[in-house]
Design a protein around this motif. Structure first.
Motif, PDB file in Angstrom:
ATOM      1  N   ILE A  55       0.836  -1.206   0.000  1.00 45.96           N
ATOM      2  CA  ILE A  55       0.000   0.000   0.000  1.00 45.96           C
ATOM      3  C   ILE A  55       0.869   1.254   0.000  1.00 45.96           C
ATOM      4  CG2 ILE A  55      -1.941  -1.098   1.197  1.00 45.96           C
ATOM      5  CD1 ILE A  55      -0.999   0.365   3.754  1.00 45.96           C
ATOM      6  N   ILE A  56       0.353   2.292  -0.619  1.00 40.13           N
ATOM      7  CA  ILE A  56       0.886   3.649  -0.492  1.00 40.13           C
ATOM      8  C   ILE A  56      -0.309   4.521  -0.170  1.00 40.13           C
ATOM      9  CG2 ILE A  56       1.993   5.587  -1.661  1.00 40.13           C
ATOM     10  CD1 ILE A  56       3.538   3.593  -3.361  1.00 40.13           C
ATOM     11  N   ALA A  57      -0.439   4.914   1.090  1.00 44.19           N
ATOM     12  CA  ALA A  57      -1.591   5.680   1.556  1.00 44.19           C
ATOM     13  C   ALA A  57      -1.108   6.977   2.195  1.00 44.19           C
ATOM     14  CB  ALA A  57      -2.406   4.867   2.551  1.00 44.19           C
ATOM     15  N   GLU A 111      -1.402  13.301  -2.756  1.00 41.70           N
ATOM     16  CA  GLU A 111      -0.140  13.028  -2.075  1.00 41.70           C
ATOM     17  C   GLU A 111       0.320  11.594  -2.345  1.00 41.70           C
ATOM     18  OE1 GLU A 111       0.443  14.371   2.087  1.00 41.70           O
ATOM     19  OE2 GLU A 111      -1.563  15.218   1.873  1.00 41.70           O
ATOM     20  N   ALA A 112      -0.601  10.659  -2.313  1.00 44.76           N
ATOM     21  CA  ALA A 112      -0.243   9.254  -2.534  1.00 44.76           C
ATOM     22  C   ALA A 112       0.301   9.045  -3.943  1.00 44.76           C
ATOM     23  CB  ALA A 112      -1.463   8.366  -2.292  1.00 44.76           C
ATOM     24  N   TRP A 113      -0.369   9.625  -4.944  1.00 47.30           N
ATOM     25  CA  TRP A 113       0.096   9.442  -6.310  1.00 47.30           C
ATOM     26  C   TRP A 113       1.374  10.232  -6.593  1.00 47.30           C
ATOM     27  CZ3 TRP A 113      -1.102   5.546  -9.163  1.00 47.30           C
ATOM     28  CH2 TRP A 113      -2.307   4.876  -8.949  1.00 47.30           C
ATOM     29  N   ALA A 114       1.577  11.314  -5.876  1.00 51.06           N
ATOM     30  CA  ALA A 114       2.834  12.051  -5.999  1.00 51.06           C
ATOM     31  C   ALA A 114       3.991  11.195  -5.521  1.00 51.06           C
ATOM     32  CB  ALA A 114       2.769  13.357  -5.211  1.00 51.06           C
ATOM     33  N   ARG A 115       3.759  10.439  -4.463  1.00 56.92           N
ATOM     34  CA  ARG A 115       4.774   9.509  -3.963  1.00 56.92           C
ATOM     35  C   ARG A 115       5.086   8.449  -5.026  1.00 56.92           C
ATOM     36  NH1 ARG A 115       9.124   7.606  -1.174  1.00 56.92           N
ATOM     37  NH2 ARG A 115       8.770   5.594  -0.223  1.00 56.92           N
ATOM     38  N   ALA A 149       5.528  -4.216  -8.378  1.00 55.63           N
ATOM     39  CA  ALA A 149       6.682  -5.087  -8.604  1.00 55.63           C
ATOM     40  C   ALA A 149       7.885  -4.285  -9.088  1.00 55.63           C
ATOM     41  CB  ALA A 149       6.325  -6.184  -9.605  1.00 55.63           C
ATOM     42  N   ALA A 150       7.640  -3.247  -9.883  1.00 59.14           N
ATOM     43  CA  ALA A 150       8.740  -2.413 -10.389  1.00 59.14           C
ATOM     44  C   ALA A 150       9.432  -1.666  -9.256  1.00 59.14           C
ATOM     45  CB  ALA A 150       8.214  -1.420 -11.423  1.00 59.14           C
ATOM     46  N   LEU A 151       8.719  -1.476  -8.152  1.00 60.48           N
ATOM     47  CA  LEU A 151       9.291  -0.779  -6.992  1.00 60.48           C
ATOM     48  C   LEU A 151       9.870  -1.752  -5.969  1.00 60.48           C
ATOM     49  CD1 LEU A 151       6.573   1.973  -6.407  1.00 60.48           C
ATOM     50  CD2 LEU A 151       8.625   2.076  -7.818  1.00 60.48           C
ATOM     51  N   GLY A 152       9.990  -3.017  -6.364  1.00 64.35           N
ATOM     52  CA  GLY A 152      10.651  -3.987  -5.504  1.00 64.35           C
ATOM     53  C   GLY A 152       9.757  -4.724  -4.537  1.00 64.35           C
ATOM     54  N   TYR A 153       8.437  -4.638  -4.712  1.00 62.74           N
ATOM     55  CA  TYR A 153       7.525  -5.380  -3.849  1.00 62.74           C
ATOM     56  C   TYR A 153       7.324  -6.796  -4.386  1.00 62.74           C
ATOM     57  CZ  TYR A 153       6.285  -0.979  -1.562  1.00 62.74           C
ATOM     58  OH  TYR A 153       6.325   0.200  -0.864  1.00 62.74           O
ATOM     59  N   ASP A 154       7.002  -7.713  -3.496  1.00 66.52           N
ATOM     60  CA  ASP A 154       6.778  -9.099  -3.921  1.00 66.52           C
ATOM     61  C   ASP A 154       5.448  -9.266  -4.649  1.00 66.52           C
ATOM     62  OD1 ASP A 154       8.688  -9.326  -1.406  1.00 66.52           O
ATOM     63  OD2 ASP A 154       8.905 -11.179  -2.539  1.00 66.52           O
ATOM     64  N   GLN A 155       4.477  -8.431  -4.318  1.00 69.50           N
ATOM     65  CA  GLN A 155       3.169  -8.519  -4.966  1.00 69.50           C
ATOM     66  C   GLN A 155       3.032  -7.374  -5.970  1.00 69.50           C
ATOM     67  OE1 GLN A 155       1.978 -11.236  -4.211  1.00 69.50           O
ATOM     68  NE2 GLN A 155       3.087 -11.598  -2.310  1.00 69.50           N
ATOM     69  N   PRO A 156       2.629  -7.659  -7.200  1.00 69.05           N
ATOM     70  CA  PRO A 156       2.580  -6.601  -8.216  1.00 69.05           C
ATOM     71  C   PRO A 156       1.418  -5.632  -8.057  1.00 69.05           C
ATOM     72  CG  PRO A 156       1.844  -8.689  -9.140  1.00 69.05           C
ATOM     73  CD  PRO A 156       2.364  -9.000  -7.779  1.00 69.05           C
ATOM     74  N   ILE A 157       0.304  -6.092  -7.480  1.00 71.16           N
ATOM     75  CA  ILE A 157      -0.893  -5.260  -7.394  1.00 71.16           C
ATOM     76  C   ILE A 157      -1.159  -4.880  -5.944  1.00 71.16           C
ATOM     77  CG2 ILE A 157      -3.370  -5.099  -7.863  1.00 71.16           C
ATOM     78  CD1 ILE A 157      -3.000  -7.156 -10.071  1.00 71.16           C
ATOM     79  N   GLY A 158      -1.362  -3.584  -5.718  1.00 68.84           N
ATOM     80  CA  GLY A 158      -1.663  -3.102  -4.381  1.00 68.84           C
ATOM     81  C   GLY A 158      -2.549  -1.879  -4.462  1.00 68.84           C
ATOM     82  N   LEU A 159      -2.583  -1.122  -3.378  1.00 68.86           N
ATOM     83  CA  LEU A 159      -3.501   0.004  -3.275  1.00 68.86           C
ATOM     84  C   LEU A 159      -2.745   1.319  -3.131  1.00 68.86           C
ATOM     85  CD1 LEU A 159      -6.113  -1.503  -0.772  1.00 68.86           C
ATOM     86  CD2 LEU A 159      -6.037  -1.699  -3.272  1.00 68.86           C
ATOM     87  N   VAL A 160      -3.243   2.335  -3.832  1.00 68.39           N
ATOM     88  CA  VAL A 160      -2.701   3.695  -3.750  1.00 68.39           C
ATOM     89  C   VAL A 160      -3.869   4.646  -3.573  1.00 68.39           C
ATOM     90  CG1 VAL A 160      -1.401   5.500  -4.925  1.00 68.39           C
ATOM     91  CG2 VAL A 160      -0.769   3.101  -5.261  1.00 68.39           C
ATOM     92  N   GLY A 161      -3.748   5.568  -2.609  1.00 63.99           N
ATOM     93  CA  GLY A 161      -4.816   6.542  -2.434  1.00 63.99           C
ATOM     94  C   GLY A 161      -4.774   7.183  -1.071  1.00 63.99           C
TER      95      GLY A 161
END
Length: 364
Positions: free
Chosen positions: A257-259, A265-269, A297-309
């Motif tokens: 997650i990026i919250a 702010e989240a998408w700016a991150r 996954a491009a940012l080095g996470y093990d799971q490719p799909i997550g949440l941003v918002g």
């Protein structure tokens, strides 16, 4: 009550998008010398950084942490043992693959960890590991045979664990016997002080028919990862298989997650980190809907799909997963110490109203 776990970093941590540049925890490049640099080399090691993450998760209100199986990172059993020693209430999930050792050995190690942690250890069995990595450690079991072995592994582990000391005087002839394709046990079982301890809760994962069958027959919790088309049909499929087997298997979901306070702010991150990667595509190209993003996954996470918002948007999406029957979440974010604090302070109570009172008491 919804259960939240935090995935621990076992191969370094930091703010950089490229995992190879994350220097916390003894991995990646050396930290640059600044006016705030600690001038005592060797005083703090990688487990000091991990300890801060574990401590932040427990103090922030997470129910547990996951020590993931990572062939190139810290050993998950050692990380889990350290986390159990450093916490009072958190459950600690150790992820490992069945070729780690015999099921009797894994059970014996776990029995001791349970005794020393008041029964706070969980297991997560990593069945579908990379085949090349498996060969590197001498494991030749492939395909669906990995699930057959995992089932035997759990059968034997539970068998020796639950075998009680029937004969108070002398232990011969009272044990667990098993003859399978992968494991054998003769008169096995834990007696004395190792008996009567709760067996670890077993977490399994995967989306194949073999994976779902294994969870339906032998798992306690099945961990899904988000799919492009959602997990609705997979959750329904698993529940039906478990019901047919006469079992109740809980559902969990693992998500990066990026919250932030606001969606912008989240998408700016996201954009800042994406800009470090020098990729030809744009971060927005991987946006699936208002909150689901397939670029982790491009940012080095093990799971490719997550949440941003925003916190409210992410909480709303988590609540939608709850409506599907998901009652456990394994969250991830980096840098870990900062992100676990953000999630604990701003997100958890929005998803689980039972945490609101506790939060108000802490902030009063």
């Amino acid at each position: 009550m919804t259960t939240f776990h935090w995935r621990l970093p076992t191969r370094g941590d930091g703010r950089r998008a490229n995992p190879a540049l994350r220097g916390r925890g003894g991995f990646g490049p050396a930290a640059p010398t600044t006016i705030a640099t600690d001038l005592r080399p060797g005083v703090f090691g990688p487990f000091d950084d991990l300890a801060q993450v574990v401590n932040a998760a427990e103090l922030g209100g997470f129910d547990g942490v996951l020590a993931p199986y990572d062939p190139l990172g810290e050993e998950s059993w050692i990380v889990a043992g350290a986390a159990l020693r450093a916490t009072r209430y958190s459950r600690v999930t150790v992820e490992f693959q069945p070729a780690f050792g015999t099921p009797v050995y894994a059970a014996k190690v776990s029995a001791t960890l349970q005794r020393h942690s008041a029964g706070r250890l969980n297991w997560r069995i990593a069945v579908e590991t990379d085949e090349a990595e498996a060969r590197n450690r001498g494991d030749r079991v492939t395909g669906d045979a990995r699930y057959a072995r995992a089932k035997e592994f759990l059968t034997v582990a539970r068998g020796v664990w639950n075998e009680t000391d029937v004969a108070a005087a002398g232990f011969a002839g009272t044990g667990f016997d098993y003859a399978g394709e992968y494991y054998n046990a003769i008169d096995g079982g834990f007696r004395g002080i190792l008996s009567g301890i709760p067996f670890p809760t077993v977490y399994l994962s995967g989306t194949s028919s073999a994976a779902l069958d294994l969870s339906a027959q032998a798992g306690d919790v099945h961990v899904f990862t988000e799919q492009r088309d959602g997990i609705d049909s997979l959750a329904t499929d698993l529940t039906e298989r478990a019901t047919k087997a006469g079992r109740d298997v809980r559902l969990a979901l693992e998500l990066p997650i990026i919250a932030r306070e606001t969606e912008a702010e989240a998408w700016a991150r996201v954009e800042r980190q994406w800009g470090e990667l020098d990729r030809p595509d744009a971060a927005n190209d991987h946006r699936l809907d208002s909150t689901r993003w397939a670029g982790f996954a491009a940012l080095g996470y093990d799971q490719p799909i997550g949440l941003v918002g925003s916190y409210e948007q992410v909480a709303q999406q988590l609540s939608q997963y709850q409506a599907l029957g998901i009652d456990e979440f394994i969250l991830a974010g980096h840098p870990n110490i900062e992100e676990v604090h953000r999630a604990a302070e701003h997100l958890l109570f929005l998803v689980d109203s039972n945490r609101t009172l506790a939060r108000e008491e802490l902030t009063a």
